[in-house]
Design a protein around this motif. Structure first.
Motif, short mmCIF file in Angstrom:
data_model
loop_
_atom_site.label_atom_id
_atom_site.label_comp_id
_atom_site.label_asym_id
_atom_site.label_seq_id
_atom_site.Cartn_x
_atom_site.Cartn_y
_atom_site.Cartn_z
N LEU A 1 0.85 -1.19 0.00
CA LEU A 1 0.00 0.00 0.00
C LEU A 1 0.89 1.24 0.00
CD1 LEU A 1 -2.78 -0.83 2.65
CD2 LEU A 1 -2.90 -1.10 0.17
N VAL A 2 0.40 2.30 -0.64
CA VAL A 2 1.08 3.60 -0.59
C VAL A 2 0.15 4.55 0.14
CG1 VAL A 2 2.10 5.48 -1.91
CG2 VAL A 2 2.26 3.13 -2.77
N ARG A 3 0.60 4.99 1.33
CA ARG A 3 -0.24 5.84 2.18
C ARG A 3 0.54 7.10 2.54
NH1 ARG A 3 -2.52 2.62 7.00
NH2 ARG A 3 -3.76 1.76 5.27
N HIS A 4 0.02 8.25 2.12
CA HIS A 4 0.65 9.54 2.38
C HIS A 4 2.11 9.55 1.88
CE1 HIS A 4 -2.88 10.39 4.73
NE2 HIS A 4 -2.60 9.45 5.62
N GLY A 5 2.33 8.93 0.73
CA GLY A 5 3.66 8.94 0.14
C GLY A 5 4.59 7.88 0.66
N ARG A 6 4.14 7.07 1.64
CA ARG A 6 4.97 6.00 2.20
C ARG A 6 4.51 4.65 1.67
NH1 ARG A 6 3.63 5.65 7.52
NH2 ARG A 6 5.35 4.17 7.86
N VAL A 7 5.48 3.80 1.32
CA VAL A 7 5.18 2.45 0.86
C VAL A 7 5.13 1.54 2.08
CG1 VAL A 7 5.94 0.53 -0.57
CG2 VAL A 7 6.31 2.88 -1.34
N LEU A 8 4.00 0.86 2.27
CA LEU A 8 3.78 0.00 3.43
C LEU A 8 3.69 -1.45 2.97
CD1 LEU A 8 1.04 2.09 5.28
CD2 LEU A 8 3.53 2.17 5.61
N SER A 9 4.46 -2.31 3.60
CA SER A 9 4.39 -3.73 3.31
C SER A 9 3.15 -4.34 3.94
CB SER A 9 5.64 -4.43 3.84
OG SER A 9 5.50 -5.84 3.77
N LEU A 10 2.63 -5.40 3.34
CA LEU A 10 1.45 -6.06 3.91
C LEU A 10 1.74 -6.67 5.27
CD1 LEU A 10 -0.26 -7.83 0.87
CD2 LEU A 10 -0.73 -5.60 1.86
N ALA A 11 3.02 -6.90 5.56
CA ALA A 11 3.36 -7.44 6.88
C ALA A 11 3.26 -6.40 7.97
CB ALA A 11 4.78 -8.02 6.85
N SER A 12 3.16 -5.13 7.60
CA SER A 12 3.07 -4.06 8.59
C SER A 12 1.68 -4.02 9.21
CB SER A 12 3.39 -2.72 7.93
OG SER A 12 3.13 -1.65 8.81
N VAL B 1 -4.31 -0.99 -19.13
CA VAL B 1 -5.26 0.10 -18.88
C VAL B 1 -4.52 1.22 -18.20
CG1 VAL B 1 -7.27 -1.41 -18.75
CG2 VAL B 1 -5.95 -0.98 -16.68
N GLU B 2 -5.02 2.41 -18.39
CA GLU B 2 -4.35 3.59 -17.83
C GLU B 2 -4.53 3.62 -16.32
OE1 GLU B 2 -4.13 8.41 -18.38
OE2 GLU B 2 -5.40 7.17 -19.66
N THR B 3 -3.44 3.83 -15.60
CA THR B 3 -3.49 3.91 -14.15
C THR B 3 -4.19 5.19 -13.73
OG1 THR B 3 -1.43 2.70 -14.05
CG2 THR B 3 -2.10 3.86 -12.07
N THR B 4 -5.19 5.07 -12.89
CA THR B 4 -5.97 6.23 -12.47
C THR B 4 -5.53 6.62 -11.06
OG1 THR B 4 -7.69 4.75 -11.70
CG2 THR B 4 -7.95 5.65 -13.91
N VAL B 5 -4.62 7.56 -11.00
CA VAL B 5 -4.12 8.05 -9.72
C VAL B 5 -4.18 9.55 -9.75
CG1 VAL B 5 -2.17 8.10 -8.15
CG2 VAL B 5 -2.60 6.05 -9.50
N SER B 6 -4.65 10.16 -8.70
CA SER B 6 -4.74 11.61 -8.65
C SER B 6 -3.36 12.23 -8.65
CB SER B 6 -5.50 12.05 -7.39
OG SER B 6 -4.78 11.71 -6.24
N ARG B 7 -3.28 13.49 -9.09
CA ARG B 7 -1.98 14.15 -9.18
C ARG B 7 -1.35 14.33 -7.81
NH1 ARG B 7 -0.52 19.61 -12.60
NH2 ARG B 7 1.57 19.85 -11.85
N ASP B 8 -2.15 14.66 -6.81
CA ASP B 8 -1.60 14.87 -5.47
C ASP B 8 -1.06 13.57 -4.89
OD1 ASP B 8 -2.32 17.48 -5.65
OD2 ASP B 8 -4.24 17.22 -4.67
N ALA B 9 -1.75 12.46 -5.18
CA ALA B 9 -1.32 11.19 -4.63
C ALA B 9 -0.06 10.70 -5.29
CB ALA B 9 -2.42 10.14 -4.79
N SER B 10 0.12 11.04 -6.58
CA SER B 10 1.32 10.58 -7.28
C SER B 10 2.53 11.44 -6.97
CB SER B 10 1.07 10.59 -8.80
OG SER B 10 0.79 11.90 -9.24
#
Length: 343
Positions: free
Chosen positions: A300-311, A334-343
């Motif tokens: 998962l990517v949360r607030h710019g941090r990559v989190l492992s599923l083990a976390s 398919v085109e990845t749909t990610v908001s500009r702020d999130a990317s």
């Protein structure tokens, strides 16, 4: 200089073709007049030489017509009516057509450039179109990114020609110059990918891009040596990819764990088996475990941090999370749909 992709041939080639046609037409008329040179009268009354035939052909085709050489025999006059007069019209069409084509091409290019500048927004700027730059563009295309929103900045003319032949807009110049990045509308860009030939140039481009965008545009830079990665991050790069370290780790894994190399190669090879993908979490998925999503989520990517599923933080999906998952790459991307702020 901005180079727009165009399937049409260049103006220089068009001019060369018309010039060859005009010279060939003159030579044809010279040949016809020289064969029937006894049917023409010169004011000197000493007959027509080869130079006189050239002179008459050029003067006639250009509609100047001084009158010092005139056809007197019926055959010469018939040739003027049937051959030379149509050739004169064709010669004028070649000259006028060339001028109109050049002016039309210039107008078309300026119109396309103006339209391109007006619509350019949320694009990706790729600084450097070498091996890494071309691979980055290929990855963008594989993920459905619009080619018209990719701008290449390159100082090497051969690389610029390669970019335009690949259907991309290319700016010829050094990305270390703020004026070049301004022409690429760096302030309106979604991201800047820096992949020049040297780490020193990458640092300068990163500093220039950060200064012009005030950190509002995502900057991804490549580094040959791991020791230069901290310098690139201090210069303003949001993410640094170390090519030598990555290649060395893969070489090590190929010895200790060969199957892992096959998995990594499968993930990185387009259209072959598996591929990494990123999408925003749906509203219906918020509050659920990532393991219960239909796709195979690996992070998962949360607030710019990559989190492992083990976390422990990844126990439930939260609003605004980005899901990193593995998709079947044999299907159409398919085109990845990610908001500009999130990317």
């Amino acid at each position: 200089m901005i180079h727009l992709p165009s399937p049409a041939r260049g103006p220089l080639r068009a001019l060369s073709t018309r010039l060859v046609a005009a010279v060939g037409l003159v030579l044809g008329i010279v040949f016809v007049v020289f064969l029937d040179r006894d049917g023409y009268r010169d004011v000197n009354e000493d007959g027509l030489t080869l130079l006189d035939c050239f002179y008459y052909a050029v003067v006639s085709l250009s509609t100047t017509g001084y009158g010092d050489i005139t056809p007197i025999s019926e055959s010469a006059r018939l040739v003027n009516v049937i051959v030379i007069t149509p050739a004169r019209v064709l010669f004028l069409i070649i000259l006028v057509g060339t001028t109109l084509e050049v002016l039309t091409e210039q107008y078309r290019t300026n119109a396309r450039l103006t339209r391109w500048r007006r619509l350019l927004k949320d694009h990706v700027i790729v600084c450097g179109y070498g091996t890494k730059g071309r691979s980055a563009v290929a990855a963008l295309r594989e993920n459905g990114f619009d080619t018209r929103r990719i701008v290449v900045v390159e100082s090497d003319r051969a690389a610029v020609r390669q970019a335009t032949s690949d259907g991309l807009v290319a700016l010829e110049g050094s990305a270390t110059r703020s004026s070049i990045l301004a022409d690429a509308h760096v302030k309106d860009a979604k991201a800047v990918i820096i992949a020049t030939d040297t780490d020193e140039a990458n640092v300068l481009v990163t500093l220039t891009a950060r200064q012009m965008t005030a950190g509002k545009v995502r900057i991804i830079a490549a580094a040959r040596e791991a020791e230069n990665a901290p310098l690139l991050k201090q210069s303003g790069a949001h993410q640094v990819i170390v090519s030598s370290a990555t290649a060395g780790r893969l070489l090590g894994l190929s010895t200790s764990a060969p199957p892992l190399i096959d998995v990594v190669e499968d993930l990185l090879t387009p259209g072959h088996g598996m591929a990494l993908a990123l999408r925003s979490a749906d509203r219906a998925e918020v509050g659920k475990s990532p393991r219960k999503v239909s796709e195979l989520v690996i992070a998962l990517v949360r607030h710019g941090r990559v989190l492992s599923l083990a976390s422990p933080e990844c126990a439930m999906i939260e609003t605004g999370d980005l899901l990193v998952y593995i998709r079947d790459d044999t299907a159409a991307p398919v085109e990845t749909t990610v908001s500009r702020d999130a990317s």
